[in-house]
Design a protein around this motif. Structure first.
Motif, short mmCIF file in Angstrom:
data_model
loop_
_atom_site.label_atom_id
_atom_site.label_comp_id
_atom_site.label_asym_id
_atom_site.label_seq_id
_atom_site.Cartn_x
_atom_site.Cartn_y
_atom_site.Cartn_z
N HIS A 175 -27.19 -2.32 -18.34
CA HIS A 175 -26.46 -2.70 -17.07
C HIS A 175 -27.01 -2.41 -15.84
O HIS A 175 -27.40 -1.12 -15.51
N TRP A 176 -27.31 -3.42 -14.83
CA TRP A 176 -28.14 -3.45 -13.83
C TRP A 176 -27.20 -3.65 -12.43
O TRP A 176 -26.36 -4.35 -12.63
N VAL A 177 -27.48 -2.84 -11.28
CA VAL A 177 -26.84 -3.40 -9.96
C VAL A 177 -28.02 -3.66 -9.19
O VAL A 177 -28.78 -2.74 -9.09
N GLU A 277 -18.55 0.58 -10.71
CA GLU A 277 -18.11 1.43 -9.61
C GLU A 277 -19.53 1.60 -8.86
O GLU A 277 -19.23 1.54 -7.36
N LEU A 278 -20.45 1.73 -9.23
CA LEU A 278 -21.79 1.64 -8.46
C LEU A 278 -21.84 0.51 -7.43
O LEU A 278 -22.11 0.75 -6.23
N ALA A 279 -21.63 -0.57 -7.73
CA ALA A 279 -21.77 -1.79 -6.99
C ALA A 279 -20.69 -1.74 -5.68
O ALA A 279 -20.89 -2.22 -4.72
N ALA A 280 -19.44 -1.46 -6.28
CA ALA A 280 -18.44 -1.27 -5.16
C ALA A 280 -18.88 -0.08 -4.14
O ALA A 280 -18.70 -0.46 -2.85
N SER A 290 -26.50 -8.08 0.13
CA SER A 290 -25.76 -8.54 -1.20
C SER A 290 -25.92 -7.41 -2.05
O SER A 290 -26.91 -6.92 -2.23
N VAL A 291 -24.80 -7.43 -3.08
CA VAL A 291 -24.94 -6.31 -4.20
C VAL A 291 -24.34 -7.38 -5.50
O VAL A 291 -23.28 -8.07 -5.38
N ARG A 292 -25.25 -7.26 -6.61
CA ARG A 292 -24.68 -8.12 -7.86
C ARG A 292 -25.12 -7.21 -9.15
O ARG A 292 -25.73 -6.38 -9.15
N ARG A 293 -24.00 -7.41 -10.02
CA ARG A 293 -24.00 -6.81 -11.35
C ARG A 293 -24.75 -7.78 -11.97
O ARG A 293 -24.16 -8.76 -12.18
N VAL A 294 -25.59 -7.26 -13.12
CA VAL A 294 -26.40 -8.12 -13.97
C VAL A 294 -26.66 -7.42 -15.35
O VAL A 294 -26.55 -6.01 -15.00
N LYS A 295 -26.85 -7.95 -16.28
CA LYS A 295 -27.20 -7.35 -17.61
C LYS A 295 -28.51 -8.18 -18.05
O LYS A 295 -28.77 -9.02 -17.83
#
Length: 305
Positions: A175-177, A277-280, A290-295
Motif C-alpha cells: 500500500h502506497w501513498v 490515515e497517512l493520505a489524510a 494532490s495525494v493518491r492512495r495506490v496498491k
C-alpha cells in the motif's frame, strides 16, 4: 466471418521504482541501471479507433494533457507507427487514439512510457496483427527504457538501460501513498544533475535484500531496502521535495522515496488503514499538488474491450 474490430480500449498503470541504482554516464550517452519496478493502481486509459489508411491521430485529456505534444514527438504516436511498420508488412494502417491521463506528467511514474505500451497493445489488437506479448515487449524496448515494463507490469527487475526486464516474485500487496507535485521535473535535467553529484555513478549490484523481502510479502521488511540514486539530484532541483519526504515519515510512513526522476514522492504504508490515515495527514499539510492512495503490484497494459 467475424466483424472487424472498430474500437479498442486499454488501461495501463503507473510505476514506482522500488530500487533505482544508477551507473556513470556511458560513452553511448546512457546510464546503466539496476532497478526494481512495481506497477501501481494509477492508470491512463487509451481508446483506439479505426481510421483511414495512413492516418495516425492523437487526442489527450486529463490534468496537464494540454502540455503534451500529440504529433510524432509523443511516444504513443511513435508506438502506433512502429507497430504498423513492424507487423503489418508495409501495409498502411490508420488509427485515431484518445488518451485519458491520470498518471502525472513529468512525475517520475513513466506516464509517457505507459501510453506507448497502451498504444502498442491497442493497435496490435485493432489491426488484428497477432503480435504476442514477447514481440510487443521487444518492440517496446526501441521506444524507451520503461516501455517494456509498462507492457508487462507486476514487479520486475530491469537492467542495462532498464529495458531488459524479467519478472520478480512479490507476494501480497504493498500500500502506497503518492504525493504528486503541481509541477514536473525534466528527466534529462535530473540525470545531468546526478552526473554532477555522482560523476563515477553508483553501485549497480542486484538488490538481493529487497528481492528477498518482496518474496516474503512483509512491507516492514521491504521498507529499509527501498533506494533511489536520483533522490539527491531531484531534491537539489526541487528542494521542496525534502519537506514532502520528511512529512510522510513524520506521519508514520514505513519509508519514503522519490519515484524515478521525480518529483512524485511515494510512501510505503504498513496496511490500507495506515495508508488512509497517512493520505489524510498529507492532504491536511498541503505538501503536494494532490495525494493518491495506490496498491501494487498490478498487471501491465490490459484490454478493457
Amino acid at each position: 466471418m467475424d466483424k472487424p474490430i472498430s474500437t479498442v480500449r486499454v488501461r495501463v498503470p503507473a510505476k514506482i521504482n522500488l530500487h533505482l541504482g544508477v551507473g556513470a554516464l556511458g560513452d553511448d550517452g546512457y546510464h546503466r541501471l539496476t532497478t526494481v519496478f512495481q506497477a501501481v493502481s494509477l492508470y491512463d486509459e487509451l481508446t483506439a479507433e479505426a481510421a483511414e489508411p495512413g492516418v495516425c491521430e492523437l487526442t489527450m485529456t486529463g490534468e496537464g494533457a494540454q502540455e503534451l505534444p500529440t504529433d510524432d514527438r509523443n511516444l504513443a504516436v511513435r508506438a502506433a507507427r512502429l507497430v504498423s511498420q513492424r507487423f503489418a508488412g508495409g501495409e498502411p494502417l490508420g488509427v485515431r487514439m484518445t488518451i485519458k491521463k491520470a498518471i502525472p506528467i513529468a512525475g517520475g511514474m513513466a506516464g509517457g512510457s505507459a501510453d506507448a505500451a497502451a498504444a502498442l497493445l491497442a493497435c496490435s489488437v485493432l489491426w488484428d496483427l497477432d503480435a504476442d506479448v514477447a514481440e510487443l515487449t521487444e518492440v517496446a524496448a526501441e521506444l524507451g527504457s520503461d516501455v517494456p515494463f509498462s507492457v508487462l507490469g507486476g514487479t520486475a527487475i530491469g537492467t542495462g538501460r532498464g529495458a531488459d526486464v524479467v519478472p520478480a516474485l512479490s507476494r501480497g500487496g504493498l500500500h502506497w501513498v503518492l504525493a504528486i507535485s503541481a509541477g514536473g521535473l525534466s528527466t534529462p535535467a535530473v540525470y545531468r544533475r546526478f552526473d554532477e553529484l555522482e560523476p563515477a555513478g553508483c553501485d549497480l549490484a542486484m538488490p538481493t535484500g529487497l528481492l528477498n523481502a518482496l518474496a516474503g510479502g512483509d512491507p516492514v521488511a521491504v521498507a529499509p531496502h527501498l533506494r533511489n540514486d536520483l533522490t539527491a539530484a531531484a531534491v537539489s532541483l526541487d528542494p521542496a521535495l525534502q519537506q514532502t519526504l520528511d512529512a510522510g515519515l513524520e506521519h508514520g510512513a514505513l519509508a519514503a522515496l522519490v519515484s524515478g526522476s521525480g518529483p512524485t514522492c511515494a510512501f510505503l504504508s504498513r496496511n490500507e488503514d495506515d495508508a488512509v490515515e497517512l493520505a489524510a495527514r498529507l492532504r491536511a499539510d498541503a505538501v503536494a499538488g494532490s495525494v493518491r492512495r495506490v496498491k501494487g503490484p498490478v498487471p501491465g497494459a490490459r484490454l478493457l474491450t
